[in-house]
Enzyme design. Sequence first.
Site, PDB file in Angstrom:
ATOM      1  N   CYS A   2      26.083  58.276  28.660  1.00 12.73           N
ATOM      2  CA  CYS A   2      27.122  59.258  28.352  1.00 12.73           C
ATOM      3  C   CYS A   2      26.963  60.427  29.322  1.00 12.73           C
ATOM      4  CB  CYS A   2      26.944  59.767  26.928  1.00 12.73           C
ATOM      5  SG  CYS A   2      26.905  58.463  25.718  1.00 12.73           S
ATOM      6  N   TRP A  74      29.837  56.978  26.051  1.00  9.69           N
ATOM      7  CA  TRP A  74      29.847  55.523  26.279  1.00  9.69           C
ATOM      8  C   TRP A  74      29.155  54.947  25.048  1.00  9.69           C
ATOM      9  CZ3 TRP A  74      32.081  52.085  29.392  1.00  9.69           C
ATOM     10  CH2 TRP A  74      31.614  50.773  29.351  1.00  9.69           C
ATOM     11  N   ASN A 100      22.648  62.056  25.058  1.00  8.89           N
ATOM     12  CA  ASN A 100      22.814  60.889  25.931  1.00  8.89           C
ATOM     13  C   ASN A 100      21.536  60.080  25.806  1.00  8.89           C
ATOM     14  OD1 ASN A 100      23.384  59.032  27.914  1.00  8.89           O
ATOM     15  ND2 ASN A 100      22.678  60.352  29.585  1.00  8.89           N
ATOM     16  N   GLY A 101      21.644  58.835  25.344  1.00  7.72           N
ATOM     17  CA  GLY A 101      20.458  57.990  25.202  1.00  7.72           C
ATOM     18  C   GLY A 101      20.577  57.127  23.950  1.00  7.72           C
ATOM     19  N   GLU A 482      28.406  32.318  41.766  1.00  9.04           N
ATOM     20  CA  GLU A 482      28.432  33.783  41.625  1.00  9.04           C
ATOM     21  C   GLU A 482      28.304  34.452  42.989  1.00  9.04           C
ATOM     22  OE1 GLU A 482      29.283  36.049  39.818  1.00  9.04           O
ATOM     23  OE2 GLU A 482      28.173  37.812  40.496  1.00  9.04           O
ATOM     24  N   LYS A 486      31.216  36.890  44.683  1.00 12.09           N
ATOM     25  CA  LYS A 486      30.888  38.238  45.169  1.00 12.09           C
ATOM     26  C   LYS A 486      31.374  38.415  46.602  1.00 12.09           C
ATOM     27  CE  LYS A 486      29.688  40.410  41.906  1.00 12.09           C
ATOM     28  NZ  LYS A 486      30.283  39.448  41.095  1.00 12.09           N
ATOM     29  N   GLU A 489      35.351  38.385  46.755  1.00 12.32           N
ATOM     30  CA  GLU A 489      36.099  39.525  46.201  1.00 12.32           C
ATOM     31  C   GLU A 489      35.788  40.818  46.941  1.00 12.32           C
ATOM     32  OE1 GLU A 489      35.270  40.600  42.151  1.00 12.32           O
ATOM     33  OE2 GLU A 489      33.175  40.017  42.301  1.00 12.32           O
ATOM     34  N   HIS A 505      28.822  14.398  49.165  1.00  8.80           N
ATOM     35  CA  HIS A 505      30.004  13.640  48.696  1.00  8.80           C
ATOM     36  C   HIS A 505      31.286  14.221  49.262  1.00  8.80           C
ATOM     37  CE1 HIS A 505      27.414  11.430  45.980  1.00  8.80           C
ATOM     38  NE2 HIS A 505      26.836  12.582  45.692  1.00  8.80           N
ATOM     39  N   LYS A 604      39.561  45.931  37.393  1.00 10.56           N
ATOM     40  CA  LYS A 604      38.255  45.833  36.742  1.00 10.56           C
ATOM     41  C   LYS A 604      38.363  45.006  35.458  1.00 10.56           C
ATOM     42  CE  LYS A 604      33.955  46.359  36.039  1.00 10.56           C
ATOM     43  NZ  LYS A 604      33.058  45.475  36.819  1.00 10.56           N
TER      44      LYS A 604
HETATM   45  C1  AGP Z   1      33.424  39.789  38.759  1.00 11.65           C
HETATM   46  O1  AGP Z   1      32.795  40.346  39.905  1.00 11.65           O
HETATM   47  C2  AGP Z   1      34.896  40.005  38.727  1.00 11.65           C
HETATM   48  N1  AGP Z   1      35.209  41.382  38.799  1.00 11.65           N
HETATM   49  C3  AGP Z   1      35.609  39.222  37.630  1.00 11.65           C
HETATM   50  O2  AGP Z   1      35.370  37.865  37.882  1.00 11.65           O
HETATM   51  C4  AGP Z   1      35.180  39.505  36.175  1.00 11.65           C
HETATM   52  O3  AGP Z   1      33.903  39.001  35.949  1.00 11.65           O
HETATM   53  C5  AGP Z   1      36.173  38.775  35.265  1.00 11.65           C
HETATM   54  O4  AGP Z   1      37.458  39.321  35.473  1.00 11.65           O
HETATM   55  C6  AGP Z   1      35.821  38.870  33.779  1.00 11.65           C
HETATM   56  O5  AGP Z   1      35.893  40.209  33.359  1.00 11.65           O
HETATM   57  P1  AGP Z   1      35.224  40.582  31.957  1.00 11.65           P
HETATM   58  O6  AGP Z   1      33.761  40.305  32.078  1.00 11.65           O
HETATM   59  O7  AGP Z   1      35.532  42.037  31.751  1.00 11.65           O
HETATM   60  O8  AGP Z   1      35.853  39.719  30.903  1.00 11.65           O
END
Ligand code: AGP
Length: 609
Positions: A2, A74, A100-101, A482, A486, A489, A505, A604
């Site tokens: 927070c 938060w 905060n904590g 993953e 990364k 994106e 394959h 996000k």
């Molecule tokens: C991850 O780096 C991306 N920003 C995206 O794949 C994200 O994980 C996905 O949109 C799911 O979001 P959420 O965890 O908020 O559900």
Amino acid sequence: MCGIVGYIGQKKACPILIEGLRQLEYRGYDSAGISVINENGIFTAKSAGRVQELENKIGEKEVFGEVGIAHTRWATHGKPSDKNSHPHGDCKNNISVVHNGIIENYRELKDFLIKKKHKFSSETDSEVVAHLLEEFSKKMDFKLAVFEALKLIKGTYGLAIINSREPEKIIVARNGSPLVMGIGDGEYIIASDTSAIVRHTDKVIYFDDGEVAEITRDGFNVTNIRNKNIKKSITTLDWTVEKSQKGGFDHFMLKEIFEQPETIFNSIRGRYISTEGNAKLGGMEGVIDRIRKVEKIVIVGCGTARLAGMVGEYMLEEYAGIPTEVDYAHEFRYRKSVIDEKTALIAISQSGETADTLAAVREAKEKGALTLGIVNVVGSTIARETDAGVYTHSGPEIAVASTKAFTSQLAVMTLITVLFGRQRQMSLVTGQRIIRELDQIPAKIKKILSDNKEILKVAKKYHQYENFAYLGRKYNHPIAFEGAIKLKELTYIHAEGFASGEMKHGPIAMIDGNFPCVFVAPRDSVYEKNFSGIQEIKARGGKVIAIATVGDKEMAKVADDVIYIPKTLEMLTPILAAIPLQLFAYHMAVLNKKDVDKPRNLAKSVTVE
Ligand code: AGP
């Protein structure tokens, strides 16, 4: 995490506090509030929602007073709401506190205070501080009451406290959560970080754990909680507001990558019983008997969250012996998935608002499944609509690319595996071994982070390539995907994840000197297979960046570049392997001059289907 702000000086506190909250909103933004001392006592206004909601609530009201505190939240305990917002007051509203904590023993403190007839108005852990101070200050000086209260608190705090009976001072205390004080001309501004201070002064004092400060317009006195004076040095800041919000890092993403030792610690803290080799997940206690009856698990999520679920699939099948499947949330909805009341659906989501994942939860509930959430945002829709769940406690993740939330999802997945497993065949010894190793992960992440410069060197070598393959097997098969997501994106470079066994394959036909392969190949049960896979790639002129276990000298002879991670249990290697892949993608994005925190075309939280 927070954001807290305090002000004492010659000016009206309210506008300064509100402005400070705005600068700290990136630390938490589900609710906010202020308390200001005036001739009638303490004026408090608080509201769910962002700081703007608080301002709307205050409206045109003239808030008098030059001493005050404020908070942007938060949520960790108690959903975002007006009553759970800070500041929190005592029964008579003579004391107001922002925190905060996390107070780990707040339940026992709350029980003690309720027995003393204290009336609580929130579900938060933080409110106990105000009532403890009220209780102790009945029989001692207020500052001594603060010391006594702090001695009882187990957990972390950054606190700012005002008392209408001592209207010319603010008391602050720090233990485990940051707290800094700006020194102005006859005024002091206290905050969680310098972003709320730099507009007013460049002279600051950073408080350290265990310190308490009593601040008046004429000066301040710092002691420990045994009232022993402590001398503090004054630092001159050369940071901008933006730099402060990023804690000195160039981007939120890098800050969040470096937060992972702390966020993993926060995601597992107080959530296991070592002697019993078992997990202790408060959010699952209500359904513990239903969990015992689960015969099948379906894990859903999107993007990175789903990949955490893919790691969980290996964990749950190996250590809990439960048939597990993972699906894209947006695909699950269209399948005629065979689920019933003996199925548990685990929904993984950082935001808790991803529309596809929420729709999957609703679909599974319709069919009678037990729905469990692994969510970061407290009080989010998925957290509220699942039958039970575990918060990851990663704090706000500002960068679009998920990093600390992902590794915390893996840590929580591990605890859930132990919980399910210990109800079934997992032995005490196995449970203890997993927990012991999990406990060491924060320190091992720190070690990887200390190699950041080495990872930058590797990124410099490869940042102009236009195609990458990411490879992994078994527990690190999802980590290959993953790593690829990364890179994609953040840099918009084509990167594809593969189960490493799949290369021969078809995909290996793509590989040549212009198509580097990032190969996650720690010392695990499939190391030899991965080692052969690397040799196959090398034999075709491919370049290999290997993620390998510290001490693996054989790998250095074969791969073009090696990034090392410490040894750990095979099921925990994904948490460690993710870190260098995050840093690699970060540096590649910076080298390619991309918008690291806000990549093009992305949001996000994807709240549309
Ligand atoms: C991850 O780096 C991306 N920003 C995206 O794949 C994200 O994980 C996905 O949109 C799911 O979001 P959420 O965890 O908020 O559900």
